[in-house]
Motif scaffolding. Structure first.
Motif, PDB file in Angstrom:
ATOM      1  N   ASN A   1      10.104 -40.339  18.024  1.00 29.12           N
ATOM      2  CA  ASN A   1      11.062 -39.226  17.167  1.00 29.12           C
ATOM      3  C   ASN A   1      11.498 -38.477  15.746  1.00 29.12           C
ATOM      4  OD1 ASN A   1      10.946 -37.940  20.036  1.00 29.12           O
ATOM      5  ND2 ASN A   1      12.963 -38.300  20.139  1.00 29.12           N
ATOM      6  N   MET A   2      11.341 -40.533  15.305  1.00 27.25           N
ATOM      7  CA  MET A   2      11.647 -40.191  13.700  1.00 27.25           C
ATOM      8  C   MET A   2       9.886 -39.923  13.136  1.00 27.25           C
ATOM      9  SD  MET A   2      13.084 -40.552  11.283  1.00 27.25           S
ATOM     10  CE  MET A   2      14.665 -41.250  11.868  1.00 27.25           C
ATOM     11  N   ILE A   3       8.840 -41.046  13.676  1.00 27.30           N
ATOM     12  CA  ILE A   3       7.297 -40.429  12.974  1.00 27.30           C
ATOM     13  C   ILE A   3       7.505 -38.960  13.109  1.00 27.30           C
ATOM     14  CG2 ILE A   3       5.433 -41.178  13.611  1.00 27.30           C
ATOM     15  CD1 ILE A   3       6.531 -43.557  15.037  1.00 27.30           C
ATOM     16  N   VAL A   4       7.472 -38.428  14.523  1.00 27.80           N
ATOM     17  CA  VAL A   4       7.543 -37.345  14.370  1.00 27.80           C
ATOM     18  C   VAL A   4       8.146 -36.184  13.458  1.00 27.80           C
ATOM     19  CG1 VAL A   4       7.034 -34.628  15.835  1.00 27.80           C
ATOM     20  CG2 VAL A   4       6.207 -37.183  17.330  1.00 27.80           C
ATOM     21  N   TYR A   5       9.069 -36.058  13.348  1.00 28.14           N
ATOM     22  CA  TYR A   5       9.918 -35.584  12.142  1.00 28.14           C
ATOM     23  C   TYR A   5       9.204 -35.657  10.929  1.00 28.14           C
ATOM     24  CZ  TYR A   5      13.573 -34.524   8.410  1.00 28.14           C
ATOM     25  OH  TYR A   5      13.818 -34.413   7.753  1.00 28.14           O
TER      26      TYR A   5
ATOM     27  N   LEU B   1      11.484 -47.653  10.222  1.00 28.61           N
ATOM     28  CA  LEU B   1      11.599 -49.377  10.576  1.00 28.61           C
ATOM     29  C   LEU B   1      12.467 -49.380  12.241  1.00 28.61           C
ATOM     30  CD1 LEU B   1      11.484 -49.372   7.312  1.00 28.61           C
ATOM     31  CD2 LEU B   1      13.120 -51.076   7.400  1.00 28.61           C
ATOM     32  N   PRO B   2      11.568 -49.398  13.202  1.00 26.83           N
ATOM     33  CA  PRO B   2      12.346 -49.585  14.124  1.00 26.83           C
ATOM     34  C   PRO B   2      13.093 -50.844  14.983  1.00 26.83           C
ATOM     35  CG  PRO B   2       9.865 -49.296  14.418  1.00 26.83           C
ATOM     36  CD  PRO B   2      10.111 -49.684  13.200  1.00 26.83           C
ATOM     37  N   GLY B   3      14.293 -51.372  15.885  1.00 24.56           N
ATOM     38  CA  GLY B   3      14.548 -52.115  15.616  1.00 24.56           C
ATOM     39  C   GLY B   3      14.300 -52.783  17.602  1.00 24.56           C
TER      40      GLY B   3
END
Length: 270
Positions: free
Chosen positions: A241-245, A189-191
């Motif tokens: 970065n979050m998606i790759v993690y 969930l991006p802001g």
């Protein structure tokens, strides 16, 4: 933390710009082969060429397909029949200045339906195709790029917010369906993010008002997202970065989650 996706194949929908492009680059940097997707052959080919230069030795390919339709989805599946990682990123919003119920009541059916086809059904169709293959192998990652608007529904983007909430439901339901399989399904969930669409809108507003883009972004946050804790727009790389993690082996115990990368906009503890 060393994320190594060597040997994994990733498909990122809507990946010619913004969060999708940053995600594709992040996955390639971690060693994955990556399929770029977009509706324009010119843009897809340009991104593929740029990434091939940036990541020599990586398998970078492209598929031109309009994922608003079932036919477009089938075109993607025909050219990229299998994947270890699926990032359902493609999406859109109709930027409006709607405030009251009179304005919102005028949102036509066509807008509701077209956003649902792109933001929701594109991910449903892709997951329906790729998930069973992941389950059969015992490993896979599916990531839906939702939005803080899924839980912080904006009145000026009501139809968009509804589709982003629907993505959370689909993501959680799929995670439940593949429980214990070695496959994870999550939503990110991006802001407010300096993506192609929102970044361009801020640049246009800055030019019209004779200010800088940063000043336009600050005005946006003050008016519409005053609870932001980082007090700035995120960058596409920060979301990627979050998606790759969550696409990695290291995230093997994270599934069925709605992972906020919203800069603290949503005011709840969860």
């Amino acid at each position: 933390m060393n994320i190594d996706l060597t040997g994994r194949k990733a498909i990122v929908t809507g990946s010619t710009a913004g969060i999708g492009r940053a995600t594709a680059e992040g996955l390639a940097r971690a060693g994955a082969s990556v399929v770029i997707n977009g509706r324009s052959a010119e843009r897809v080919n340009a991104v593929v060429q740029e990434m091939q230069l940036a990541f020599p030795g990586r398998d970078i390919s492209g598929v031109v397909a309009d994922l608003t339709t079932a036919e477009g989805a089938e075109a993607l599946f025909a050219q990229a029949p299998d994947a270890d990682i699926l990032v359902n990123n493609v999406g859109n919003a109709y930027m409006r200045d709607y405030q009251g119920i009179e304005d919102i009541a005028r949102i036509p059916d066509e807008d509701w339906l077209s956003l649902f086809q792109l933001n929701v059904m594109s991910g449903v169709r892709a997951s329906r195709h790729y998930l069973p293959r992941m389950v059969a192998r015992g490993w896979g990652r599916v990531v839906f790029v939702s939005s803080e608007s899924a839980v912080n529904i904006p009145k000026e983007l009501l139809d968009y917010g509804v589709t982003k909430t629907a993505q959370l439901a689909v993501s959680r339901g799929l995670a439940e369906a593949v429980a214990g399989s070695g496959v994870t399904v999550n939503a990110v969930l991006p802001g407010p993010t300096r993506s192609e669409a929102l970044g361009s809108l801020m640049a246009q507003q800055a030019e019209a008002q004779g200010t800088t883009q940063e000043e336009a972004e600050q005005a946006f946050l003050k008016a519409l997202r005053p609870t932001s804790l980082i007090q700035r727009f995120a960058t596409p790389d920060e979301i990627a970065n979050m998606i790759v993690y969550v696409s990695s082996d290291q995230a093997s115990a994270t599934t069925g989650a709605a992972l906020r990368v919203d800069g603290g906009v949503v005011r709840y503890v969860a």
